[in-house]
Design a protein around this motif. Structure first.
Motif: not given
Length: 99
Positions: A20-28, A55-61, A63-69, A81-87
């Motif tokens: 899940h993309p959240g796992e990558t975010l957690k590592e970062v 906690n892998c209950k929500e994908n990265i939106s 808007e959130f991806a833009r804020k993360l950038e 892309k992480l979301n896309e691959f996960y789904n």
């Protein structure tokens, strides 16, 4: 493949192999010593939303991806892309279980 004692049947993915993309975010966040509170303040998203992603209950939106950038200097496209691959992997898993 059979010559090496491997079955020629297609390997079936499992939930354990899907990241899940959240796992990558957690590592970062861990690597950069960023708390959920700090990320919430930087992005304008609630800690509840961020925790749901972590906690892998929500994908990265988008808007959130833009804020993360803006906050982490990691491209929006990377998160999307992480979301896309996960789904896609989840769909493949569901399809394999229906067979």
């Amino acid at each position: 493949m059979e010559q090496w004692g491997l079955n020629t049947k297609r390997l079936i993915p499992s939930n354990d192999m899907i990241i899940h993309p959240g796992e990558t975010l957690k590592e970062v966040m861990e690597d950069r010593n960023i708390s959920t509170e700090s990320l919430a303040q930087s992005t304008g998203f609630t800690q509840d939303y961020i925790n749901a992603v972590l906690n892998c209950k929500e994908n990265i939106s988008a808007e959130f991806a833009r804020k993360l950038e803006d906050t982490l200097n990691i491209d929006t496209d990377f998160w999307m892309k992480l979301n896309e691959f996960y789904n896609a992997e989840l769909r493949a898993l569901e399809e394999s279980q229906q067979v």
